[in-house]
Design a protein around this motif. Structure first.
Motif, mmCIF file in Angstrom:
data_model
loop_
_atom_site.group_PDB
_atom_site.id
_atom_site.type_symbol
_atom_site.label_atom_id
_atom_site.label_comp_id
_atom_site.label_asym_id
_atom_site.label_seq_id
_atom_site.Cartn_x
_atom_site.Cartn_y
_atom_site.Cartn_z
ATOM 1 N N ARG A 854 -3.301 6.683 -6.733
ATOM 2 C CA ARG A 854 -3.655 7.061 -5.069
ATOM 3 C C ARG A 854 -4.662 8.073 -5.022
ATOM 4 N N VAL A 862 3.580 3.146 -4.600
ATOM 5 C CA VAL A 862 2.843 3.045 -3.551
ATOM 6 C C VAL A 862 3.345 1.907 -2.737
ATOM 7 N N MET A 866 -0.669 0.848 2.202
ATOM 8 C CA MET A 866 -1.662 1.969 1.391
ATOM 9 C C MET A 866 -2.195 1.259 0.614
ATOM 10 N N CYS A 868 -4.437 1.617 -3.157
ATOM 11 C CA CYS A 868 -4.080 2.137 -4.446
ATOM 12 C C CYS A 868 -5.200 1.409 -5.397
#
Length: 896
Positions: A854, A862, A866, A868
């Motif tokens: 991240r 994760v 989001m 990554c």
């Protein structure tokens, strides 16, 4: 024999349908399809064709040669060390099938040989008579010679002895006188020699006649021996060889076959001593002839090898073992197996073959077949029982009523109210574990009741109860309605063809709904009388007693319609309700007498068990002396526990009972053996994979035979293709030390149903740590076994998707190589879980993550929404638009 189809006949003889149709076509039969019927005439035609084609026709081969080769190894030691040498042994044996014409010719020749031997004996008798006549003539000649010699001696003695003449001067004697004296002496000497010569000639003539008679007798005997070759006798010794005869001549023995010489050819002049030697030699020869005749007379009773094959009558039943068939024909089992192989049947010495196949083998081997029934002893016993039943006087008897229904619907409680007892209060788990039998004297008459269990495991008990009864009372709870065992009881009653009376129980409860019961039973074709049917529906309450009298009246009304009768003055017959093994009393059997009268001291045969009735008790345990029709009793004295449902009968003697019991045991053994042989091929593939199936071994001991049967049936129904229950042993009675030893050997669990282990068994269980469990309710036992089998099942592996990340961009990292910039669209992406790479919803790679970040920090997970960076381990072909799917594998426990 009844008609069968071609396909059935092919299964019986163990051949394919196509081969059998081909043989039938060659035999001239019109059959062309497997479903066509084959009559007895068609079977005989086919049998005649097969006999002709297997060696009974003139064109069949008369000789068969079998070759056998065996190879063995032999270890030897030499200069180069030990080495192995292969030794090959070859054997060849030729069997010749003899022609019946040859056998007949041999028999005729044997008769002629007997006639010739008789003629030889007559010739020998004639020779003996001639020898006796010759001996007598020789004796007479010798006597005459002796008489002549004696007379000459006497004449010489009678003549006066001349006075001594004075010495004469020979020179002065007249020569004529000397010539006269010499002539006189010569005449005397010639007379003596003539008499002796005459005696010898007469003796020689008698000897020649004797030898001639012996030669004629020997010629006749040789001709008879040449006509037929007689078998050798064990005591006959080989004749002397020519070398031995030559040795006899060298040692100076006389050749008695050579003609005797005359005069000086013998080496000396004849004298009386020669006559004595000749007479003694003839006597010795006569003695030798008598001794030889004695040996020949004894030789007539010596061992003689059989010259002809004897045909015997072979008894063939429905099924017969190969070894028994060979024993009846007095041949080796290998020959019978060889004949079966010719017919296309592969069998060993212990295998059972059917009657048709055995008939073909027996006729093929030249013997006669006698068809017998395998159940001849059983049929004779049944005829005797039927005769006894027919001789009795039928009298009215009480009805036998069976109470059936679902578990906990109040069957035993209803019966308790009728009997004014409390049987249900003593039952484990509130359910009946056995078949109970009671007879009750009511105000309306005597009724015998059979109370059956309602649990699903006791299906066989309910079926036996329905078969041994006259009327069935179906108990249905008004607040519960029709249940699975209720439907099953209806089916058993219909299969036994007995009338049905429905008792709607628990009418005292608030939720009672008799109309619901009627509707549900009407859907099962049980129509009430008030709806136009033929089944009586009686509302009752086992708690308050309402409707019980109406129920009894309905039972007696139905029994009057049936007109139940049975003779009492005949030997007892009936059915075994239950049996158990009592520790103090031995085998105890509960019987229901259906006809006749059973008395204490009778010989009872029940199934494969028999014995004398030592004691007889009623259902309350009170001793009784006799029991008539429709009366249930308990008896002691059998040699074992018979199976529930077996028929019993009183027989006239213990010997008869033992004979029938042994026959039934042998029949059961043969049936079990035939079933095992038939199942070997069917279970071949199953046995190949037996190692993959997990097995729970158990040893079951129960208090009664019916409960044991129900437990075994229920346990064998458990399991699937992965796990199963294997019943190592099952029996009636307490748990003994031998049961524990068997459980230790097989790694089994011991289940005791209403029984306990003795002291020796308990000590062994504690020492070895054997798993022993006691039960008094059958469904507790079944639930525990089902849980154990469930634990043995392998868990189910199930995949679950936990997160999906979409690749938005791809860039390279100097440390990790190709990195995919992703957005988590579903769930959560975990670093430690396996992944799949999908392109256009198609899996192109499956592996694991190498890195999950991240921004610049490493992350373990994760979540959704989001961004990554993901590095896929050992994969560098990730493109924009691919989906990275993260999943996990969970183990799901399975159950039966």
């Amino acid at each position: 024999m009844a008609q069968v189809t071609v396909e059935q006949l092919a299964k019986v003889v163990g051949a394919s349908v196509e081969r059998l149709l081909t043989q039938m076509k060659e035999a001239g039969l019109p059959h062309a399809e497997a479903g066509e019927a084959v009559s007895d005439e068609d079977k005989q035609t086919l049998l005649a064709y097969l006999k002709r084609s297997h060696g009974e026709s003139t064109d069949a081969p008369k000789r068969i040669t079998l070759k056998r080769k065996t190879i063995s190894t032999l270890k030897t030691s030499g200069s180069q060390g030990r080495k192995t040498v292969n030794v090959e042994v070859r054997k060849k044996r030729t069997y010749v099938k003899r022609d019946p014409a040859e056998l007949e010719a041999e028999a005729k020749a044997a008769e002629e040989a007997a006639a010739a031997e008789e003629a030889a004996r007559e010739a020998e008798a004639e020779a003996a008579e001639a020898e006796a006549a010759a001996a007598q003539a020789e004796a007479e000649a010798a006597a005459a010679a002796a008489e002549a010699a004696a007379k000459a001696a006497e004449d010489a003695a009678v003549q006066p002895e001349p006075e001594p003449e004075p010495e004469e001067d020979l020179a002065n004697i007249d020569p004529e006188i000397l010539r006269q004296r010499a002539a006189a002496r010569r005449k005397v000497r010639e007379a003596e020699e003539a008499a002796a010569r005459k005696a010898v000639l007469e003796a020689r003539k008698a000897e020649d006649e004797r030898k001639k008679a012996e030669a004629e007798a020997k010629t006749k005997a040789d001709k008879a021996a040449d006509a037929v070759k007689r078998p050798k006798r064990l005591h006959e010794a080989p004749s002397a060889s020519p070398a031995a005869e030559q040795r006899k001549k060298k040692h100076g023995r006389l050749d008695r076959n050579a003609p005797p010489g005359r005069g000086k050819q013998r080496g000396h002049n004849l004298s009386l001593s020669d006559l004595d030697r000749a007479e003694s030699g003839m006597a010795r020869r006569r003695n030798r002839k008598k001794l030889k005749a004695t040996h020949e007379e004894h030789g007539k009773h010596g061992f003689e090898m059989p010259t002809a094959k004897k045909a015997v009558e072979v008894a063939v039943g429905d099924m017969i073992a190969v070894g028994d068939l060979a024993q009846q024909m007095s041949v080796k089992a290998g020959e019978v197996i060889k004949e079966l192989m010719k017919l296309g049947v592969m069998a060993n010495i212990n295998q059972m073959i059917d009657q048709d196949t055995a008939t073909l083998v027996v006729e093929e081997m030249g013997h006669k077949v006698k068809m017998v029934s395998a159940d001849a002893v059983e049929e004779s016993f049944e005829e005797t029982l039927a005769q006894h039943t027919g001789e009795g006087t039928p009298e009215p008897r009480a009805p036998v009523v069976t109470v059936m229904g679902h578990v906990d619907h109040g069957k035993t409680s209803l019966l308790d109210y009728i009997r004014k007892s409390h049987v249900a209060s003593g039952e484990a788990g509130g359910i009946t574990q056995h078949i109970g039998a009671y007879h009750v004297d009511t105000d309306h008459g005597m009724i015998s009741f059979l109370d059956t269990p309602g649990h699903a495991a006791f299906t066989a008990m309910r079926a036996r109860g329905a078969k041994s009864t006259d009327i069935v009372i179906l108990v249905v709870a008004a607040d519960d309605g029709v249940m699975p065992q209720t439907e099953e009881a209806v089916q058993h009653a219909r299969a036994a063809e007995v009338p049905l009376i429905v008792a709607i129980n628990k009418m005292d409860k608030e939720g009672a709904d008799p109309d619901r019961v009627k509707n549900e039973l009407a859907a099962k074709d049980v129509i009430p009388e008030d709806w136009g049917g033929d089944t009586q529906f009686i509302p009752v309450s086992a708690h308050t007693g309402d409707g019980v009298n109406e129920l009894l009246e309905a039972v007696l009304l139905q029994s009057e319609l049936l007109e139940l009768k049975a003779p009492r003055d005949v030997p007892a017959q009936g059915i075994v309700i239950e049996s158990r093994l009592d520790k103090g009393r031995g085998p105890v059997a509960s019987l229901l007498v259906q006809s006749g009268t059973l008395r204490q001291g009778d010989i009872v045969l029940a199934g494969v068990q028999y014995g004398r009735v030592r004691a007889m008790l009623d259902e309350n345990g009170q001793p009784i002396e006799e029991a008539g029709p429709s009366i249930p009793v308990e008896i002691l004295g059998l040699d074992g526990t018979p199976d529930a449902g077996d028929q019993f009968a009183a027989v006239e003697s213990e010997r008869r009972a033992r004979e029938i019991a042994d026959f039934r045991q042998e029949r059961n053994r043969d049936t079990r053996l035939a079933r095992q042989q038939a199942a070997k091929l069917d279970n071949m593939f199953e046995s190949m994979t037996a190692g993959e199936k997990k097995t729970l071994n158990v040893v079951v001991k129960a208090d009664v035979r019916g409960s044991l049967e129900a437990i075994q049936t229920a346990l064998l129904d458990l399991g699937n293709e992965e796990v199963k229950v294997n019943i190592v042993s099952g029996g009636v009675g307490g748990i003994a030390e031998t049961d524990v030893t068997l459980a230790i050997t097989s790694g089994a669990v011991i289940f005791g149903f209403n029984v306990r282990a003795d002291n020796a068994a308990r000590r062994l269980i504690e020492a070895e740590g054997v798993d022993l469990r006691y039960y008094n309710v059958i469904y507790d036992l079944i639930d525990d076994v089902k849980a154990a089998l469930t634990g043995m099942l392998a868990p189910e592996m199930r995949e679950e998707i936990v997160g999906i990340a979409e690749v938005r961009d791809v860039f390279r990292s100097p440390k990790f190589g190709q990195i995919a910039g992703c957005m988590v669209t579903e769930g959560t992406v975990y670093r430690s879980k396996p992944i799949r790479v999908l392109r256009d919803n198609v899996v192109i790679y499956e592996g694991e993550l190498e890195s999950l970040r991240r921004f610049k920090d490493d992350a373990n997970e994760v979540r959704n929404g989001m961004e990554c960076g993901i590095g896929v381990k050992n994969y560098t072909d990730v493109k924009v638009g691919d989906l990275i799917e993260v999943f996990e594998v969970k183990e799901i426990a399975r159950s039966l």
